[in-house]
Enzyme design. Structure first.
Site, PDB file in Angstrom:
ATOM      1  N   HIS A  77      -6.695  -4.640  -1.071  1.00 42.10           N
ATOM      2  CA  HIS A  77      -5.928  -5.883  -1.014  1.00 42.10           C
ATOM      3  C   HIS A  77      -6.225  -6.785  -2.186  1.00 42.10           C
ATOM      4  O   HIS A  77      -6.025  -7.994  -2.112  1.00 42.10           O
ATOM      5  CB  HIS A  77      -6.251  -6.647   0.270  1.00 42.10           C
ATOM      6  CG  HIS A  77      -5.937  -5.895   1.511  1.00 42.10           C
ATOM      7  ND1 HIS A  77      -6.821  -5.029   2.080  1.00 42.10           N
ATOM      8  CD2 HIS A  77      -4.819  -5.857   2.263  1.00 42.10           C
ATOM      9  CE1 HIS A  77      -6.267  -4.496   3.163  1.00 42.10           C
ATOM     10  NE2 HIS A  77      -5.060  -4.966   3.296  1.00 42.10           N
ATOM     11  N   LYS A 133      -5.906  -0.201  10.901  1.00 42.68           N
ATOM     12  CA  LYS A 133      -6.967  -0.329   9.899  1.00 42.68           C
ATOM     13  C   LYS A 133      -7.829  -1.528  10.275  1.00 42.68           C
ATOM     14  O   LYS A 133      -7.317  -2.588  10.641  1.00 42.68           O
ATOM     15  CB  LYS A 133      -6.364  -0.535   8.501  1.00 42.68           C
ATOM     16  CG  LYS A 133      -5.435   0.602   8.080  1.00 42.68           C
ATOM     17  CD  LYS A 133      -5.144   0.636   6.592  1.00 42.68           C
ATOM     18  CE  LYS A 133      -4.352  -0.547   6.066  1.00 42.68           C
ATOM     19  NZ  LYS A 133      -3.041  -0.757   6.741  1.00 42.68           N
ATOM     20  N   HIS A 171       0.826  -1.210   0.000  1.00 50.40           N
ATOM     21  CA  HIS A 171       0.000   0.000   0.000  1.00 50.40           C
ATOM     22  C   HIS A 171       0.861   1.261   0.000  1.00 50.40           C
ATOM     23  O   HIS A 171       0.389   2.327   0.354  1.00 50.40           O
ATOM     24  CB  HIS A 171      -0.899   0.026   1.241  1.00 50.40           C
ATOM     25  CG  HIS A 171      -1.665  -1.226   1.470  1.00 50.40           C
ATOM     26  ND1 HIS A 171      -2.549  -1.717   0.540  1.00 50.40           N
ATOM     27  CD2 HIS A 171      -1.674  -2.107   2.502  1.00 50.40           C
ATOM     28  CE1 HIS A 171      -3.074  -2.849   1.000  1.00 50.40           C
ATOM     29  NE2 HIS A 171      -2.555  -3.113   2.186  1.00 50.40           N
TER      30      HIS A 171
END
Ligand SMILES: Nc1ncnc2c1ncn2[C@@H]1O[C@H](COP(=O)(O)OP(=O)(O)O)[C@@H](O)[C@H]1O
Ligand SMILES: Nc1ncnc2c1ncn2[C@@H]1O[C@H](COP(=O)(O)OP(=O)(O)O)[C@@H](O)[C@H]1O
Ligand SMILES: [Mg+2]
Ligand SMILES: [Mg+2]
Ligand SMILES: [Mg+2]
Ligand SMILES: [Mg+2]
Lengths: 333, 197, 333, 197
Positions: C219, C105, C57
């Site tokens: 993802h 998260k 990310h």
């Protein structure tokens, strides 16, 4: 074609509106002609540094407009150099009366259009100089060809010249700094995938899953040769060796290493490649004292990367470190 | 058919139509050895030219050619914009204030156009550029012969390695592809020849 | 698989070495366990702000380590949350004795691993609090599910909390700021292409040339639904409407608009979308007072984008504006 | 065959081999409704477990299970790391200091593992998670029966909508896919059963 896009013919203008919306404190934007200029320009008594070129290389050049870097940029259509009118408009928006330095990537189209603009500006009494940026060692330099392309070094040249101009250097000094940076910079790039130009709608070339284009430019032009995709060590070596050999760089040199993503290569891979490149330079006795890592001189969504080395002296190092406040490059301010 | 300003404007419109019709072909040629924009560049530029002619058609052939030149220069960008623009600008200067184009003036305009392109782009015959189409065209008498010569010249670029323009970055890999600017030059000259006949 | 890569199993460690090489003034990096921490940490008396999550990310989270933002980040394997050991190591590297705030998260894996770490840290006497980030409106929030995912808001929360901690706020204040930012932030994303995880070697899903995944995570998980790819106006509307409806945001609100590239979407398109989003908000009477545009919370090379809105008050605005000096976000320093 | 520490370690190695052999299958299952890492996560984790066992095998079954637990917790990450880790940790506690595992201890360990997973993950049967494999396994007497129950339980996840884990983000789109964690649980239990037989 998979793009977030309305009318392909309007992509540059609509994107500029978004750029303006995103950075109201920093930029002024017009779309006809397309010009991005400093919100606080013109700066009386300051040399104006102006660049431009085809769109599709963002953040180049509009993302580098602001204090400490460019005074204005004129984005052409995607992969198409801007027109003389546009360049003139950009200059007139930021000319502070102390002269104008045009930083031009060495492509026939860019050279011709900036040349025409410079003639027209000179005829209007503007003191204008032009420096060509031509750092791509994938292209053989010769009197009989179009010469080397301008690629990664562009952002480095724009940064150091912008810093000089911001500090009050006169036009001759700015030109000298630009020529020194160009003289000390070399680049080379590879691509794993091709970009898709909005008005074309399909990839500029096709590569098999195990192929890479070596010696690629930033306009979706095919590269010098197609090779089997190697691992990261192989990619970095394929880029670094010709760059080092060309200037040549030698043990004892202090350099800025710029590891550039062509757009689609993620940071995870880019940092990995950067680490390998730094280690290679250490092994060769070359000292990396400054770095830049990221997608700064891109070719739309193309996956791939380039390496640029800039030989540093005290002046260039100081100018690199000077404060800059732009959409894409910012420090010390 | 007399070759006054209206006739020249009509020929330019015909060229615009041909360039637009061949946009994709020129894009494909430029994709192979350049950056894929030549067809779009010329289509966009000639679109603005037609728009300018719609607004008002100048009085003399020279003035029409000059309008074409300034529009292309200010609207196209890239290599083709200034080169096509210079060609039309030199042609305009060559025909001066004449109200009708004679075959001699046409020949003079073609030679002037070639000189302008060479002056700007520094390309020689054999460098795989539009000069390969324009140079043979400038040597013959009539527009029809010029178009044929340009077509042959454009085809002659296929086996060449490029020494100017983007294709020069490719080295040997440019071999086997026709130069897009040479092809478009042949298309424009053929359109002119047909409009004049 | 087209990647600039050596051994896929070593991609995170090798990329971290490059990150360390690129930012020696800013970061300290270890690879076993993988931890990125401030070069100038620990800062005695300062609350330590620590985050982490799967890699892939980037620049999240390592690119946000530095003065004014995170004290440390612990990057897991690609798309895999870090382990408790890693999290503990990150905390021990930067704990200044004034407490530790973990920003997590909301994914089952992240929650469980940070939970374990927090228990172990508490057992060691560290004053540790955890704030979950869950801004993704594509996911229905319910007591009986895993709840909403943490996506774009993460960078905004990390920024404002980092600023509070840097200014000397105590742990309770930092926690309050984090909860306020989470409460006021909503996001939604779409994908045009899928990412390719290095150890998988093929795209996570396949989309036809005229399809997009709506309600995508970061993802490579498939989204909520697959739709025909629309133009940019349609894409922005598909993202903005559910975001606005969820909080809900209303006329008169002042907001930060964050237009995020999922990695592969070029800036040309991203700015275009940003411009459309700003105009839509203007039309609805919502005032955009701050913006962030770029690839900040990505999913490898995935093409696509997300929009995040954060409702601002004076405190959050001031914290957003405060100086920050990290690899990926930098101003005022 | 006696079920001492060596036998338990051998069963764990067998499970590691099975998980490694099924890595790609588990990756594919997780790609369909998750993020594609489950097979890689377990392969990596059990790889470290085998490495730890190679270095030194603890004396009691419980200590072996605890080594598996701590290794998985510290090396896997993701949802599977803590959940598998907790399962093994609770199992280790359940069997205590026993030097041999009796069928009763195995049954107790399975129930403890299930309780641990539920305590950590808050999933119920029918939520389309590894609980759907572990819960029926914990209800039966022998390891062989547990493996069979887990396989049936894993298959029972196919028609379900997920309420926990990443697959829950998919809503109806998760229907038709087997849960990767349930599948891996069945694989591990089958490996244990075969090693014990
Ligand atoms: N130096 C030059 N002299 C003459 N013609 C040139 C030169 N450089 C390029 N050209 C012509 O321009 C054409 C390319 O035009 P175009 O694609 O519109 O511009 P660009 O190369 O900037 O993308 C080439 O096919 C070639 O015919
Ligand atoms: N709350 C939960 N309770 C029980 N099992 C869960 C829970 N959440 C996820 N799982 C299991 O974890 C598996 C996914 O593991 P893995 O892919 O390794 O982790 P991640 O989802 O973090 O990528 C799922 O298939 C499911 O069986
Ligand atoms: Mg071009
Ligand atoms: Mg071209
Ligand atoms: Mg995962
Ligand atoms: Mg997974």
């Amino acid at each position: 074609m998979k793009k977030i896009l309305n009318d392909p013919a309007a992509v540059v203008a609509q994107s500029l509106l978004g750029l303006a919306a995103a950075h109201p404190d920093l930029l002024r934007v017009t779309t006809d002609p397309a010009v991005v200029s400093r919100a606080d320009g013109p700066r009386p008594g300051k040399v104006a540094v102006v660049s431009g070129g085809g769109s599709g290389h963002e953040p180049l050049h509009g993302g580098f407009v602001g204090p400490g870097m460019l005074d204005a940029a004129c984005p052409g259509a995607v992969f198409t150099s801007p027109t003389p009118d546009q360049i003139q408009a950009a200059v007139s928006r930021v000319d502070g009366g102390a002269g104008v330095l045009l930083l031009v990537k060495n492509y026939t189209g860019d050279v011709l259009n900036f040349e025409t603009a410079a003639e027209l500006l000179a005829a209007d009494g503007v003191d204008v100089r032009t420096v060509l940026i031509d750092d791509d060692v994938a292209v053989r330099d010769s009197l009989y060809t179009a010469g080397r392309r301008g690629v990664g070094a562009t952002v480095l040249v724009e940064k150091v010249v912008g810093a000089a101009a911001e500090a009050g250097a006169d036009l001759a000094t700015c030109e000298r700094v630009a020529r020194a940076a160009v003289a000390g910079a070399r680049s080379m790039g590879i691509a794993l995938t091709a970009p898709t130009v909005p008005h074309v709608g399909e990839p500029s070339f096709t590569l098999a899953d195990d192929e890479m284009e070596v010696g690629i430019g930033i306009h979706g032009e095919p590269g010098r040769r197609r090779e089997r995709l190697t691992d990261a060590d192989g990619v970095v070596a394929a880029l670094l060796e010709p760059v080092l050999a060309d200037l040549p760089f030698a043990a004892g040199d202090e350099v800025l290493l710029f590891t550039n993503s062509m757009g689609g290569t993620p940071l995870l891979e880019l940092y990995l490649a950067h680490g390998i490149a730094e280690q290679s330079l250490v092994d060769k006795g070359i000292t990396v004292t400054r770095r830049l890592v990221g997608p700064y001189v891109t070719s739309l969504e193309m996956q791939g990367m380039s390496l640029t080395l800039l030989r540093l002296d005290d002046e260039l190092t100081r100018l690199w470190d000077a404060p800059v406040r732009t959409a894409a490059l910012r420090w010390g301010a | 058919m007399g070759c006054d300003a209206r006739a020249v404007a009509a020929a330019v419109r015909a060229a615009a139509a041909v360039v637009t019709a061949h946009r994709d072909e020129l894009v494909r040629l430029d994709q192979a050895i350049g950056d894929g924009d030549h067809g779009e560049n010329l289509k966009r530029g000639f679109g603005f030219v037609v728009q300018a002619l719609d607004e008002s058609t100048p009085d003399t052939p020279g003035a029409v050619l000059k309008l074409v030149a300034t529009t292309l220069i200010s609207k196209v960008g890239g290599a083709a914009g200034p080169l096509y623009g210079t060609a039309f600008l030199r042609a305009a200067t060559a025909v001066g204030d004449a109200t009708e184009l004679t075959p001699e003036l046409v020949a003079k305009a073609l030679r002037a156009a070639l000189e302008g392109v060479v002056a700007r782009g520094k390309a020689e015959v054999g460098d795989k550029t539009m000069v390969d189409a324009l140079a043979p065209a400038a040597e013959v008498g009539s527009l029809a012969a010029a178009a044929t010569a340009a077509e042959r010249g454009a085809e002659s670029t296929i086996p060449l390695v490029a020494r100017k323009g983007r294709a020069s970055y490719l080295g040997e890999r440019a071999i086997g592809h026709q130069d897009p600017g040479a092809r478009s030059t042949a298309l424009v000259l053929r359109a002119f020849a047909e409009a004049a006949s």
